[in-house]
Design a protein around this motif. Structure first.
Motif, PDB file in Angstrom:
ATOM      1  N   PHE A  35      45.460 123.170 -57.216  1.00  0.00           N
ATOM      2  CA  PHE A  35      45.578 122.554 -58.535  1.00  0.00           C
ATOM      3  C   PHE A  35      44.338 122.816 -59.389  1.00  0.00           C
ATOM      4  N   LEU A  36      44.575 123.036 -60.679  1.00  0.00           N
ATOM      5  CA  LEU A  36      43.508 123.222 -61.665  1.00  0.00           C
ATOM      6  C   LEU A  36      43.399 121.968 -62.538  1.00  0.00           C
ATOM      7  N   PRO A  37      42.237 121.709 -63.128  1.00  0.00           N
ATOM      8  CA  PRO A  37      42.065 120.504 -63.943  1.00  0.00           C
ATOM      9  C   PRO A  37      42.744 120.571 -65.308  1.00  0.00           C
ATOM     10  N   ARG A  38      43.325 121.688 -65.658  1.00  0.00           N
ATOM     11  CA  ARG A  38      43.984 121.849 -66.957  1.00  0.00           C
ATOM     12  C   ARG A  38      45.111 120.828 -67.135  1.00  0.00           C
ATOM     13  N   PRO A  39      45.109 120.085 -68.239  1.00  0.00           N
ATOM     14  CA  PRO A  39      46.156 119.070 -68.449  1.00  0.00           C
ATOM     15  C   PRO A  39      47.535 119.701 -68.592  1.00  0.00           C
ATOM     16  N   VAL A  40      48.549 118.943 -68.195  1.00  0.00           N
ATOM     17  CA  VAL A  40      49.935 119.362 -68.383  1.00  0.00           C
ATOM     18  C   VAL A  40      50.421 118.769 -69.709  1.00  0.00           C
ATOM     19  N   PRO A  41      50.805 119.607 -70.683  1.00  0.00           N
ATOM     20  CA  PRO A  41      51.244 119.091 -71.988  1.00  0.00           C
ATOM     21  C   PRO A  41      52.448 118.161 -71.854  1.00  0.00           C
ATOM     22  N   LEU A  45      56.081 118.067 -69.601  1.00  0.00           N
ATOM     23  CA  LEU A  45      56.500 116.926 -68.783  1.00  0.00           C
ATOM     24  C   LEU A  45      57.851 116.396 -69.240  1.00  0.00           C
ATOM     25  N   ALA A  46      58.061 116.372 -70.549  1.00  0.00           N
ATOM     26  CA  ALA A  46      59.344 115.894 -71.069  1.00  0.00           C
ATOM     27  C   ALA A  46      60.480 116.786 -70.597  1.00  0.00           C
ATOM     28  N   ARG A  47      60.257 118.100 -70.585  1.00  0.00           N
ATOM     29  CA  ARG A  47      61.294 119.016 -70.119  1.00  0.00           C
ATOM     30  C   ARG A  47      61.560 118.830 -68.625  1.00  0.00           C
ATOM     31  N   LEU A  48      60.502 118.628 -67.848  1.00  0.00           N
ATOM     32  CA  LEU A  48      60.676 118.450 -66.413  1.00  0.00           C
ATOM     33  C   LEU A  48      61.439 117.165 -66.105  1.00  0.00           C
ATOM     34  N   LEU A  49      61.093 116.083 -66.784  1.00  0.00           N
ATOM     35  CA  LEU A  49      61.787 114.821 -66.553  1.00  0.00           C
ATOM     36  C   LEU A  49      63.240 114.901 -67.014  1.00  0.00           C
ATOM     37  N   THR A  50      63.480 115.625 -68.091  1.00  0.00           N
ATOM     38  CA  THR A  50      64.857 115.810 -68.558  1.00  0.00           C
ATOM     39  C   THR A  50      65.666 116.604 -67.543  1.00  0.00           C
ATOM     40  N   ALA A  51      65.039 117.617 -66.949  1.00  0.00           N
ATOM     41  CA  ALA A  51      65.724 118.386 -65.903  1.00  0.00           C
ATOM     42  C   ALA A  51      66.062 117.491 -64.718  1.00  0.00           C
ATOM     43  N   ALA A  52      65.111 116.644 -64.322  1.00  0.00           N
ATOM     44  CA  ALA A  52      65.366 115.727 -63.211  1.00  0.00           C
ATOM     45  C   ALA A  52      66.506 114.777 -63.542  1.00  0.00           C
ATOM     46  N   HIS A  53      66.535 114.301 -64.779  1.00  0.00           N
ATOM     47  CA  HIS A  53      67.555 113.333 -65.198  1.00  0.00           C
ATOM     48  C   HIS A  53      68.944 113.954 -65.277  1.00  0.00           C
ATOM     49  N   HIS A  54      69.017 115.270 -65.288  1.00  0.00           N
ATOM     50  CA  HIS A  54      70.308 115.958 -65.300  1.00  0.00           C
ATOM     51  C   HIS A  54      70.737 116.402 -63.895  1.00  0.00           C
ATOM     52  N   ALA A  55      70.139 115.825 -62.882  1.00  0.00           N
ATOM     53  CA  ALA A  55      70.548 116.132 -61.516  1.00  0.00           C
ATOM     54  C   ALA A  55      71.927 115.537 -61.231  1.00  0.00           C
ATOM     55  N   ALA A 154      59.791 122.952 -62.741  1.00  0.00           N
ATOM     56  CA  ALA A 154      58.332 123.075 -62.764  1.00  0.00           C
ATOM     57  C   ALA A 154      57.897 124.486 -62.398  1.00  0.00           C
ATOM     58  N   ARG A 155      58.555 125.061 -61.388  1.00  0.00           N
ATOM     59  CA  ARG A 155      58.189 126.434 -61.001  1.00  0.00           C
ATOM     60  C   ARG A 155      58.430 127.402 -62.156  1.00  0.00           C
ATOM     61  N   ALA A 156      59.528 127.202 -62.878  1.00  0.00           N
ATOM     62  CA  ALA A 156      59.819 128.071 -64.018  1.00  0.00           C
ATOM     63  C   ALA A 156      58.796 127.894 -65.133  1.00  0.00           C
ATOM     64  N   GLU A 157      58.184 126.713 -65.201  1.00  0.00           N
ATOM     65  CA  GLU A 157      57.161 126.427 -66.229  1.00  0.00           C
ATOM     66  C   GLU A 157      55.756 126.826 -65.774  1.00  0.00           C
ATOM     67  N   GLY A 158      55.627 127.319 -64.537  1.00  0.00           N
ATOM     68  CA  GLY A 158      54.309 127.650 -64.004  1.00  0.00           C
ATOM     69  C   GLY A 158      53.532 126.436 -63.542  1.00  0.00           C
ATOM     70  N   ILE A 159      54.237 125.348 -63.262  1.00  0.00           N
ATOM     71  CA  ILE A 159      53.619 124.103 -62.810  1.00  0.00           C
ATOM     72  C   ILE A 159      53.843 123.961 -61.310  1.00  0.00           C
ATOM     73  N   GLY A 160      52.784 123.688 -60.575  1.00  0.00           N
ATOM     74  CA  GLY A 160      52.898 123.459 -59.148  1.00  0.00           C
ATOM     75  C   GLY A 160      53.259 122.020 -58.850  1.00  0.00           C
ATOM     76  N   VAL A 161      53.981 121.823 -57.753  1.00  0.00           N
ATOM     77  CA  VAL A 161      54.384 120.493 -57.308  1.00  0.00           C
ATOM     78  C   VAL A 161      54.091 120.362 -55.818  1.00  0.00           C
ATOM     79  N   GLY A 162      53.529 119.216 -55.446  1.00  0.00           N
ATOM     80  CA  GLY A 162      53.326 118.912 -54.028  1.00  0.00           C
ATOM     81  C   GLY A 162      53.935 117.562 -53.706  1.00  0.00           C
TER      82      GLY A 162
END
Length: 237
Positions: A35-41, A45-55, A154-162
């Motif tokens: 992980f890098l200290p760069r903030p996630v815009p 985050l809104a797109r990721l949560l929307t994707a989760a909500h469409h499960a 998240a992977r498509a956005e270049g965001i790592g998840v653990g």
């Protein structure tokens, strides 16, 4: 009377879009130490949560909630839970593997700019048990689908998840003020990373190898023989 001819659906994804879906699946990683200290815009985050909500969810119950954690002190307290749980877990690992276990980085709670707890409200559809009457755990499984949706997006956005699973749920609930009827399903670390490894970390570190898929596919019944052409294609994929 002539039978109606039904034309089967075809994909509305072109080859590039289809391949991108598979690429996200095959290149998704459980991130711990990159992980890098760069903030996630917030817009990501809104797109990721929307994707989760469409499960998909059984009975369209949508049992999930999402708790975002950014506060450094709160993250440190959750990390303490992981350290305690890990000290307990290692005692149940065979002696020969304890050294390897202790060498693994098991979380990125502090390093990840955003932590996310995804929960399941098991009372949300108590009065409408569609799909749950015989299988009451389907609300939990539905919530896991939300986790996977978010992970692939998240992977498509270049965001790592653990996914951090080495912690006591009751202690986590108390720390986050989660009501009694709510079940924490996943505690995730999110952030930009330095790289996505070519293989899962536990495979690279020698913990386990990916099982052979053709040995896991049966025909008609448990361990039923058959599907030889399909298994040949699986082995060559």
């Amino acid at each position: 009377m002539q039978a109606e001819t039904i034309t089967p659906t075809t994909t509305d994804f072109d080859a590039a879009a289809r391949d991108a879906v598979y690429r996200a699946i095959f290149n998704r990683r459980d991130i711990r130490g990159q992980f890098l200290p760069r903030p996630v815009p917030d817009e990501i985050l809104a797109r990721l949560l929307t994707a989760a909500h469409h499960a998909p969810s059984v009975g369209y119950m949508q049992p999930w909630n999402f708790i975002l954690i950014r506060d450094a002190e709160r993250k440190a307290r959750i990390r303490d839970l992981v350290c305690r749980a890990s000290a307990e877990e290692v005692r149940h690992i065979e002696d020969a593997r304890q050294v390897l276990y202790r060498s693994l980085k098991l979380d990125g709670i502090i390093e990840a700019p955003v932590n996310l707890c995804i929960t399941c409200d098991r009372s949300r559809t108590a009065d409408a048990p569609l799909g749950r009457w015989h299988n009451p755990e389907m609300d939990l499984y539905s919530t896991v689908c939300a986790v996977q949706n978010l992970w692939l997006a998240a992977r498509a956005e270049g965001i790592g998840v653990g996914w951090v699973s080495i912690l006591d749920k009751d202690e986590l609930k108390a720390l986050l003020g989660i009501p009694a009827q709510i079940t924490p399903v996943a505690y995730l670390c999110l952030g930009y990373v330095s790289d996505f490894a070519n293989k899962p970390e536990l495979e690279n570190k020698g913990w386990r190898k990916r099982l052979a898929l053709d040995e896991l596919v049966f025909s008609e019944s448990w361990a039923g023989n058959g599907e030889a052409p399909l298994k040949t294609l699986i082995k060559s994929a």
